[in-house]
Design a protein around this motif. Structure first.
Motif, PDB file in Angstrom:
ATOM      1  N   MET A  23     -27.454  58.428  26.239  1.00  0.00           N
ATOM      2  CA  MET A  23     -27.160  57.869  24.921  1.00  0.00           C
ATOM      3  C   MET A  23     -25.669  57.580  24.825  1.00  0.00           C
ATOM      4  SD  MET A  23     -29.536  60.421  22.651  1.00  0.00           S
ATOM      5  CE  MET A  23     -31.216  60.803  23.164  1.00  0.00           C
ATOM      6  N   ALA A  24     -25.265  56.473  25.403  1.00  0.00           N
ATOM      7  CA  ALA A  24     -23.847  56.131  25.490  1.00  0.00           C
ATOM      8  C   ALA A  24     -23.714  54.645  25.796  1.00  0.00           C
ATOM      9  CB  ALA A  24     -23.163  56.951  26.581  1.00  0.00           C
ATOM     10  N   GLU A  25     -22.497  54.138  25.646  1.00  0.00           N
ATOM     11  CA  GLU A  25     -22.245  52.752  26.035  1.00  0.00           C
ATOM     12  C   GLU A  25     -22.311  52.591  27.550  1.00  0.00           C
ATOM     13  OE1 GLU A  25     -19.192  51.193  22.584  1.00  0.00           O
ATOM     14  OE2 GLU A  25     -18.398  52.522  24.155  1.00  0.00           O
ATOM     15  N   ARG A  26     -21.749  53.552  28.254  1.00  0.00           N
ATOM     16  CA  ARG A  26     -21.802  53.572  29.713  1.00  0.00           C
ATOM     17  C   ARG A  26     -21.983  55.005  30.168  1.00  0.00           C
ATOM     18  NH1 ARG A  26     -18.462  49.800  28.299  1.00  0.00           N
ATOM     19  NH2 ARG A  26     -16.587  51.099  28.240  1.00  0.00           N
ATOM     20  N   THR A  27     -22.610  55.168  31.321  1.00  0.00           N
ATOM     21  CA  THR A  27     -22.848  56.511  31.832  1.00  0.00           C
ATOM     22  C   THR A  27     -22.707  56.516  33.341  1.00  0.00           C
ATOM     23  OG1 THR A  27     -24.314  58.429  31.630  1.00  0.00           O
ATOM     24  CG2 THR A  27     -25.353  56.313  32.146  1.00  0.00           C
ATOM     25  N   LEU A  28     -22.731  57.716  33.904  1.00  0.00           N
ATOM     26  CA  LEU A  28     -22.518  57.900  35.342  1.00  0.00           C
ATOM     27  C   LEU A  28     -23.774  58.498  35.961  1.00  0.00           C
ATOM     28  CD1 LEU A  28     -20.304  57.759  37.593  1.00  0.00           C
ATOM     29  CD2 LEU A  28     -19.785  60.161  37.046  1.00  0.00           C
ATOM     30  N   VAL A  29     -24.271  57.862  37.017  1.00  0.00           N
ATOM     31  CA  VAL A  29     -25.496  58.333  37.659  1.00  0.00           C
ATOM     32  C   VAL A  29     -25.289  58.444  39.165  1.00  0.00           C
ATOM     33  CG1 VAL A  29     -26.916  57.230  35.881  1.00  0.00           C
ATOM     34  CG2 VAL A  29     -26.449  56.015  38.013  1.00  0.00           C
ATOM     35  N   ARG A  30     -26.168  59.204  39.796  1.00  0.00           N
ATOM     36  CA  ARG A  30     -26.173  59.238  41.250  1.00  0.00           C
ATOM     37  C   ARG A  30     -26.721  57.917  41.770  1.00  0.00           C
ATOM     38  NH1 ARG A  30     -29.741  63.934  42.948  1.00  0.00           N
ATOM     39  NH2 ARG A  30     -30.656  63.612  40.903  1.00  0.00           N
ATOM     40  N   ARG A  31     -26.101  57.388  42.778  1.00  0.00           N
ATOM     41  CA  ARG A  31     -26.506  56.086  43.312  1.00  0.00           C
ATOM     42  C   ARG A  31     -27.942  56.149  43.828  1.00  0.00           C
ATOM     43  NH1 ARG A  31     -24.419  51.416  44.191  1.00  0.00           N
ATOM     44  NH2 ARG A  31     -22.372  52.127  43.451  1.00  0.00           N
ATOM     45  N   ASP A  32     -28.690  55.110  43.480  1.00  0.00           N
ATOM     46  CA  ASP A  32     -30.075  54.907  43.899  1.00  0.00           C
ATOM     47  C   ASP A  32     -31.076  55.833  43.211  1.00  0.00           C
ATOM     48  OD1 ASP A  32     -29.380  52.824  45.643  1.00  0.00           O
ATOM     49  OD2 ASP A  32     -28.969  54.227  47.265  1.00  0.00           O
ATOM     50  N   PHE A  41     -32.683  54.701  34.698  1.00  0.00           N
ATOM     51  CA  PHE A  41     -32.006  55.766  35.420  1.00  0.00           C
ATOM     52  C   PHE A  41     -32.412  57.138  34.893  1.00  0.00           C
ATOM     53  CE2 PHE A  41     -29.300  54.392  31.908  1.00  0.00           C
ATOM     54  CZ  PHE A  41     -29.000  55.593  31.275  1.00  0.00           C
ATOM     55  N   PHE A  42     -32.181  58.157  35.730  1.00  0.00           N
ATOM     56  CA  PHE A  42     -32.528  59.536  35.398  1.00  0.00           C
ATOM     57  C   PHE A  42     -31.315  60.450  35.535  1.00  0.00           C
ATOM     58  CE2 PHE A  42     -36.027  57.498  37.626  1.00  0.00           C
ATOM     59  CZ  PHE A  42     -37.079  57.632  36.740  1.00  0.00           C
ATOM     60  N   LEU A  43     -31.283  61.510  34.742  1.00  0.00           N
ATOM     61  CA  LEU A  43     -30.343  62.613  34.882  1.00  0.00           C
ATOM     62  C   LEU A  43     -28.908  62.164  35.161  1.00  0.00           C
ATOM     63  CD1 LEU A  43     -32.499  65.125  36.955  1.00  0.00           C
ATOM     64  CD2 LEU A  43     -32.145  65.051  34.489  1.00  0.00           C
ATOM     65  N   PRO A  44     -28.250  61.562  34.181  1.00  0.00           N
ATOM     66  CA  PRO A  44     -26.845  61.198  34.362  1.00  0.00           C
ATOM     67  C   PRO A  44     -26.002  62.408  34.767  1.00  0.00           C
ATOM     68  CG  PRO A  44     -27.717  60.268  32.329  1.00  0.00           C
ATOM     69  CD  PRO A  44     -28.747  61.231  32.833  1.00  0.00           C
ATOM     70  N   GLN A  45     -24.917  62.123  35.436  1.00  0.00           N
ATOM     71  CA  GLN A  45     -24.007  63.165  35.879  1.00  0.00           C
ATOM     72  C   GLN A  45     -23.235  63.732  34.688  1.00  0.00           C
ATOM     73  OE1 GLN A  45     -25.162  63.727  38.852  1.00  0.00           O
ATOM     74  NE2 GLN A  45     -23.437  63.239  40.193  1.00  0.00           N
ATOM     75  N   GLN A  46     -23.260  65.040  34.520  1.00  0.00           N
ATOM     76  CA  GLN A  46     -22.502  65.646  33.435  1.00  0.00           C
ATOM     77  C   GLN A  46     -21.006  65.370  33.624  1.00  0.00           C
ATOM     78  OE1 GLN A  46     -23.499  69.791  32.787  1.00  0.00           O
ATOM     79  NE2 GLN A  46     -25.631  69.327  32.321  1.00  0.00           N
ATOM     80  N   PRO A  47     -20.266  65.129  32.515  1.00  0.00           N
ATOM     81  CA  PRO A  47     -20.649  65.382  31.122  1.00  0.00           C
ATOM     82  C   PRO A  47     -21.286  64.193  30.417  1.00  0.00           C
ATOM     83  CG  PRO A  47     -18.344  64.787  31.189  1.00  0.00           C
ATOM     84  CD  PRO A  47     -18.827  64.751  32.612  1.00  0.00           C
ATOM     85  N   TYR A  48     -21.845  63.254  31.162  1.00  0.00           N
ATOM     86  CA  TYR A  48     -22.369  62.035  30.546  1.00  0.00           C
ATOM     87  C   TYR A  48     -23.874  62.153  30.295  1.00  0.00           C
ATOM     88  CZ  TYR A  48     -17.813  60.358  31.845  1.00  0.00           C
ATOM     89  OH  TYR A  48     -16.457  60.234  31.957  1.00  0.00           O
ATOM     90  N   GLY A  49     -24.347  61.327  29.363  1.00  0.00           N
ATOM     91  CA  GLY A  49     -25.761  61.267  29.048  1.00  0.00           C
ATOM     92  C   GLY A  49     -26.212  59.827  28.931  1.00  0.00           C
ATOM     93  N   TRP A  73     -32.672  55.622  40.502  1.00  0.00           N
ATOM     94  CA  TRP A  73     -33.107  54.755  39.410  1.00  0.00           C
ATOM     95  C   TRP A  73     -34.310  53.953  39.853  1.00  0.00           C
ATOM     96  CZ3 TRP A  73     -27.630  53.524  40.670  1.00  0.00           C
ATOM     97  CH2 TRP A  73     -27.506  52.604  41.715  1.00  0.00           C
ATOM     98  N   LEU A  74     -34.965  53.315  38.897  1.00  0.00           N
ATOM     99  CA  LEU A  74     -36.108  52.451  39.165  1.00  0.00           C
ATOM    100  C   LEU A  74     -35.759  51.053  38.683  1.00  0.00           C
ATOM    101  CD1 LEU A  74     -38.984  54.723  37.783  1.00  0.00           C
ATOM    102  CD2 LEU A  74     -38.116  54.613  40.131  1.00  0.00           C
ATOM    103  N   PRO A  75     -36.119  50.016  39.437  1.00  0.00           N
ATOM    104  CA  PRO A  75     -35.876  48.651  38.965  1.00  0.00           C
ATOM    105  C   PRO A  75     -36.688  48.355  37.703  1.00  0.00           C
ATOM    106  CG  PRO A  75     -36.407  48.694  41.325  1.00  0.00           C
ATOM    107  CD  PRO A  75     -36.724  50.050  40.784  1.00  0.00           C
TER     108      PRO A  75
END
Length: 319
Positions: free
Chosen positions: A90-99, A80-88, A101-103
């Motif tokens: 380097m974490a146990e779980r993070t938040l990303v925009r759907r799709d 995945f790329f560019l997690p949604q702030q305030p997440y990054g 990402w690369l398989p």
């Protein structure tokens, strides 16, 4: 009810070292997805983000890590790329925009995929998607001793180009020559010597620059000295590890037939094209055609890893 949290590398202000801490549990909204992170590489772009130079955070505390590898709720492995702030990343779980990402193909180690994601895709974009390198062309890679520069040089070689690698680490330069790079140039010497060496190996069709600063000044001086004998040059700026400013006299650009392009996140390549390229890069690593020297470090040790002296190994943080 007790609030739920995730462990993460947390930045509390620009210019500070991230600390192992907690952020609120991410919750996916519309168009978002939660990723359970399995690996996230520590990269120059992450340090630039923490300094406020690149993708600067809008508020603190916040997570760090501009990308990573993990699993969706259904078990699908993704990079995945560019997690949604305030997440990054380097974490146990993070938040990303759907799709966005690369398989990640089966049979590939998460740490290897995370280590290759940023430098591999940056190199592919610069050399293939934007540089459109072709067999028989001559390619100069400024910063060929960095992680992405090494991949860029090897990609260009495998596409039939004559490749000249420039950098500071002579051992890495020697290794690139042993793996098909035509010539290696040390930039750790006086300006005029670097310019002369670059002129001797030119003219160039493509320059992929991870350094900028004084190295770019030497490269443009070399391009100008080639003058009318040179064919048009595509100059792709990817990084600035040697300095964020380069002095370029106007006549340098007038003499050198250069088309200059900045390469960053996004671009004309589709996600499908990027996914195919990423899978191809991972296959090359599996076959031994590309080498990634990886060291895994527990996420809890992010402070020590962040302040460690740079080496040729890519640090990958594992929750």
């Amino acid at each position: 009810m007790t609030a739920r949290h995730v462990r993460a590398a947390v930045l509390h202000g620009l210019g500070q070292v991230p600390r192992y801490g907690v952020l609120p549990e991410p919750v996916a909204g519309e168009g978002e997805a939660v990723v359970t992170v399995t690996a996230a590489a520590l990269k120059p772009s992450d340090r630039a983000m923490a300094e406020g130079v690149h993708y600067a955070p809008a508020a603190f505390p916040c997570g760090v890590g501009l990308d990573g590898v993990g699993r969706l709720d259904d078990g699908t492995r993704v990079a995945f790329f560019l997690p949604q702030q305030p997440y990054g990343g380097m974490a146990e779980r993070t938040l990303v925009r759907r799709d966005v990402w690369l398989p990640v193909p089966d049979g590939v180690d998460d740490a290897i995929a995370a280590a290759l994601l940023n430098p591999g895709m940056a190199a592919w974009k610069a050399v293939v998607a934007e540089g459109e390198v072709a067999a028989g062309q001559t390619v100069l890679v400024l910063g060929a001793t960095g992680a992405s520069g090494r991949v860029a040089a090897q990609l260009a070689v495998r596409r039939g180009a004559r490749v000249v690698g420039a950098g500071r680490d002579q051992d890495v330069l020697d290794g690139l020559v042993a793996n098909g790079v035509h010539a290696a140039i040390s930039v750790d010497r006086p300006h005029e010597e670097v310019v002369g060496a670059l002129v001797a190996e030119g003219p160039y069709d493509l320059v992929v620059d991870y350094l900028w600063g004084g190295a770019a000044e030497a490269a443009f001086a070399a391009l100008a000295r080639t003058g009318e004998a040179a064919r048009p040059v595509r100059y792709i700026l990817v990084g600035m590890s040697a300095g964020d400013v380069a002095g370029l006299p106007a006549m340098t650009l007038r003499k050198a037939p250069v088309q200059m392009v900045g390469s960053g996140f996004g671009g004309r390549a589709s996600l499908d094209d990027a996914a195919a390229a990423f899978a191809g890069l991972l296959r090359q690593v599996a076959a031994g055609d590309l080498v990634m020297d990886v060291e895994t470090v527990p996420l809890a040790d992010v402070e020590e890893a962040w302040t460690r002296k740079a080496s040729g190994r890519r640090i990958v943080l594992v929750p």
